[in-house]
Write an enzyme that holds these catalytic residues in place. Structure first.
Site: not given
Ligand code: NDP
Length: 453
Positions: A126, A166
């Site tokens: 990571k 991510d």
């Molecule tokens: P994105 O950046 O596309 O979206 C993240 C979302 O979560 C946004 O809506 C963001 O809001 C919100 N968010 C992030 N940090 C916070 C926080 N501290 N508090 C509240 N809301 C928060 O990321 P992904 O959708 O790719 O990832 C989401 C989750 O899925 C993560 O945990 C990631 O590790 C996990 N994941 C992702 C994979 C992938 O293929 N993309 C694979 C496996 C797991 P804002 O814009 O306001 O920050």
């Protein structure tokens, strides 16, 4: 906590101070493995778990870049190469101001078990940076990505370490990172996954994590003879994972009533149908706006701002059948978990990594709801990344249907392996133990075969 886990955790905490998320992830796995290590003393004597906890390599570097005003900005870059027993390091890059060594170590540690569960030959890694893409121009993001890759490129490669996206790293960032890698290394290879379809990407990669979390939940529901038809679902986040979990849930006849970002959540009792979801995708992926705007665009919805001082997040208090936390780690605390159960939720499938805090997980397991931990439930993303690597190696690309069929099959296999491991080690129905054990065994056996490296 058993004596052996307590002893291990004191050592982990002394050696890795100020890394609470890493401690949390290790403790959960260590607890699940007590029974495995008791039955298999060979893993204990070869110190397999102790070795898995120690990253094979950690790279930390300066990322200087120039903003649009001409000022120099300095961020910190990381890559954690955690374990390569069953394949090259594989795992996403996160760009978010909260990124630090401990968070990336927790994510890399989880990734080792997750990748093992996918049935594909991928080790765990990571990386990322404390860079915040929010509010930056496309040119600033590009300059940052180019500077980041100028150091990272010497540590990665299609047979060594293959990063992906991510939080904060989507198609735009992967494009800039790939462009710079290609320019420096002078080769066009599958060194990153999540690439654009025209330049080596796989169909369904963007959709895979969200779709996979829904497929996993569908497999859990099937154990009770149920489907998604008519179910009401809570989804958190509004990024990549949340968007495609919502898309698939709509397709399977469920109704999604919430989405969120770090500013708060929207509740739309009429459901976020495909038309509204397209609007959200445009908002988040193109205009890069805030979810609050949804409530201005659709009168059926209300917006509730989030307040970090609150003891619970109201998103998890709405009445529903299923919950898909798809935002970030530790977004469901013990109180939220109680609220979920009080609101009739009995299926939780983690799209995010470690979104449920330990007391929430304990409650879900105690109450015997269907709880799919992130390691298993969100493995679809990295699984299709593995399929992207396979297609790159073959210089060939599969159709959408072919990739989706493989993804479904992989999620089913992960579900079966998890259920069987839980049962074999005496905790039937406990998906947390099942995922930790099934993920561990494959890596542990490879490590035994390869000696003390
Ligand atoms: P994105 O950046 O596309 O979206 C993240 C979302 O979560 C946004 O809506 C963001 O809001 C919100 N968010 C992030 N940090 C916070 C926080 N501290 N508090 C509240 N809301 C928060 O990321 P992904 O959708 O790719 O990832 C989401 C989750 O899925 C993560 O945990 C990631 O590790 C996990 N994941 C992702 C994979 C992938 O293929 N993309 C694979 C496996 C797991 P804002 O814009 O306001 O920050």
């Amino acid at each position: 906590m058993t004596d052996s886990v307590q002893a291990l955790m004191s050592e982990v905490k002394a050696k890795n101070p100020s890394e609470p998320e890493f401690h949390q992830a290790v403790e959960e796995v260590a607890e699940s493995l007590v029974v495995v290590l008791d039955r298999h003393p060979e893993y204990r004597s070869a110190k397999v778990l102790e070795r898995i906890i120690e990253p094979e390599r950690v790279v930390m570097f300066r990322v200087p870049w120039v903003d649009d005003r001409g000022d120099i900005q300095i961020n910190r870059g990381f890559r954690i190469e955690m374990n390569s027993a069953i394949g090259p390091y594989k795992g996403g890059l996160r760009f978010h101001p909260s990124v630090n060594l401990g968070i990336l170590k927790f994510l890399a540690f989880e990734q080792v078990f997750k990748n093992s569960l996918t049935t594909l030959p991928m080790g765990g890694g990571k990386g990322g940076s404390d860079f915040d893409p929010k509010g930056k121009s496309d040119n600033e993001v590009m300059r940052f990505c180019q500077s980041f890759m100028t150091e990272l490129f010497r540590h990665i490669g299609p047979n060594t370490d293959i990063p992906a996206g991510d939080i904060g790293v989507g198609g735009r960032e992967i494009g800039f990172l790939f462009g710079q890698y290609k320019r420096i290394a002078n080769e066009f290879t599958g060194v990153l996954t999540g690439k654009g379809i025209q330049w080596g990407g796989s169909r369904i990669r963007s959709e895979a994590t969200g779709y996979g979390a829904v497929y996993f939940a569908a497999n859990m529901l099937e154990t009770r003879g149920e489907t998604f038809d008519g179910k009401t679902c809570l989804v958190s986040g509004s990024g990549n994972v949340a968007q495609f979990a919502t898309e698939k849930l709509n397709e399977l006849g469920a109704k999604v009533v919430t989405l969120s970002d770090s500013g708060g959540h929207i509740y739309d009792p009429e459901g976020i149908d495909s038309k509204k979801l397209r609007w959200v995708m445009e908002l988040k992926n193109k205009r890069r706006g805030r979810i609050k705007e949804y409530a201005d665009a659709f009168s059926s919805a209300t917006f509730t701002p989030s307040d970090p001082a609150d003891e619970s997040n109201e998103l998890w208090s709405h009445k529903a059948d299923c919950a898909f936390p798809c935002a970030t780690e530790n977004e469901i605390n013990g109180q939220d978990a109680e609220n979920l159960l009080n609101g009739s939720v009995y299926v939780i499938s983690e799209g995010a990594n470690m979104p449920s805090m330990p007391d929430a997980v304990e409650l879900f397991i105690d109450k015997k709801v269907l709880f799919g931990p992130g390691k298993a439930a969100n493995a679809g993303g990295v699984a299709v990344s593995g399929l992207e690597m396979a297609q790159n190696s073959m210089r060939y690309s599969w159709t959408r249907e072919e990739v989706d069929t493989r993804l479904k099959m992989i999620m089913k296999d992960i579900h079966t392996a998890t259920v069987e491991a839980a049962e074999r080690f005496g905790t039937k129905g406990n998906y947390v133990n099942g995922a930790n054990i099934a993920g561990f065994l494959k890596v542990a056996d490879a490590m035994l075969d390869q000696g003390a490296v």
